[in-house]
Design an enzyme around this catalytic site. Structure first.
Site, PDB file in Angstrom:
ATOM      1  N   ASP A 153      -5.180 -10.060   7.870  1.00  0.00           N
ATOM      2  CA  ASP A 153      -5.406  -8.981   8.971  1.00  0.00           C
ATOM      3  C   ASP A 153      -5.570  -9.394  10.120  1.00  0.00           C
ATOM      4  O   ASP A 153      -6.592 -10.398  10.224  1.00  0.00           O
ATOM      5  CB  ASP A 153      -6.600  -8.100   8.105  1.00  0.00           C
ATOM      6  N   HIS A 209       1.590  -6.717   6.078  1.00  0.00           N
ATOM      7  CA  HIS A 209       0.550  -6.901   4.948  1.00  0.00           C
ATOM      8  C   HIS A 209       1.448  -6.850   3.391  1.00  0.00           C
ATOM      9  O   HIS A 209       0.728  -7.238   2.452  1.00  0.00           O
ATOM     10  CB  HIS A 209      -0.253  -5.551   4.797  1.00  0.00           C
ATOM     11  N   HIS A 258      -6.067  -4.322  13.124  1.00  0.00           N
ATOM     12  CA  HIS A 258      -5.829  -3.405  11.831  1.00  0.00           C
ATOM     13  C   HIS A 258      -7.006  -2.516  11.807  1.00  0.00           C
ATOM     14  O   HIS A 258      -6.750  -1.521  11.046  1.00  0.00           O
ATOM     15  CB  HIS A 258      -5.799  -4.278  10.729  1.00  0.00           C
ATOM     16  N   PHE A 281       0.705  -0.973  -0.062  1.00  0.00           N
ATOM     17  CA  PHE A 281       0.080  -0.075  -0.008  1.00  0.00           C
ATOM     18  C   PHE A 281       0.808   1.120   0.102  1.00  0.00           C
ATOM     19  O   PHE A 281       1.928   1.347   0.901  1.00  0.00           O
ATOM     20  CB  PHE A 281      -0.691  -0.065   1.167  1.00  0.00           C
TER      21      PHE A 281
END
Length: 222
Positions: free
Chosen positions: A64, A58, A68, A28
């Protein structure tokens, strides 16, 4: 003289659904990229190679934790392991668009009462393993609600998130939190046919982390 025919290859019984974790693995935007440094190498004064890793939990195929998406949630080291191990169904929703909706899954659920408690959805024809996808496919929140109503314990997807990359409210993650669903993201399902398998994808016992990488595999049912 003609060569003898090659023996038939054995029926495949195991599928590795974990993308490789290496420099350049997409994360991300703003998250920690993967890197590896050598703290020691085999030589006259050292009998071993020793590496040091830096990575977001991640990265690659991962689970997850409730932490989170909620401060009150458990870290990944405290979650139950049972949801990550057992019968699952792989469903293809390739090219479904930005959201996986119930209409994209229903073809593979002829008998809802027989749906395994784990559902993995393939959305990509080819999962992007070397770039971040701003337009990643995600789950519609109502799809997760429907799966929870059918007794599903764990959902998975071959994109980096169950929510759109631009989401600030994380509506699908909040369904996970509220319904007690476990989740796997970034699965590599390119070579996996629709059908039922055994899933094995145990997270590490990271006592305070918000997620954990997993080595996710599917095994043919006996």
């Amino acid at each position: 003289m003609a060569a003898a025919p090659s023996p038939p290859s054995p029926r495949q019984t195991l599928w590795d659904i974990s993308p490789p974790v290496q420099p350049g693995s997409p994360v991300f935007p703003g998250d920690a990229p993967f890197s590896l440094q050598w703290a020691a190498r085999i030589g006259p004064n050292c009998p071993v190679n020793l590496s040091t890793l830096t990575l977001s939990p991640h990265t690659g195929a991962h689970a997850d934790a409730p932490l989170h998406y909620g401060d009150e949630g458990a870290p990944i080291g405290e979650v139950a392991l049972e949801p990550y191990l057992g019968p699952c169904r792989v469903i293809h929703a390739i090219g479904c668009g930005p959201l996986v909706r119930w209409q994209h899954l229903v073809h593979a659920i002829p008998d809802p009462a027989a749906l395994p408690p784990r559902v993995l959805v393939r959305t990509y024809a080819r999962m992007p393993q070397d770039r971040w996808d701003d337009d990643l496919p995600a789950y519609a929140p109502e799809t997760l609600e429907r799966l929870a109503e059918l007794g599903v314990l764990l959902v998975g997807i071959d994109s980096a998130s169950v929510d759109p990359a631009t989401s600030k409210t994380l509506d699908s993650h909040q369904v996970l939190r509220r319904r007690g669903l476990h989740v796997l993201e970034n699965l590599l399902l390119d070579e996996v046919r629709e059908g039922d398998y055994e899933l094995i994808a145990l997270p590490l016992r990271l006592s305070t982390a918000c997620a954990s990488p997993v080595r996710a595999v599917l095994r043919a049912l006996a």
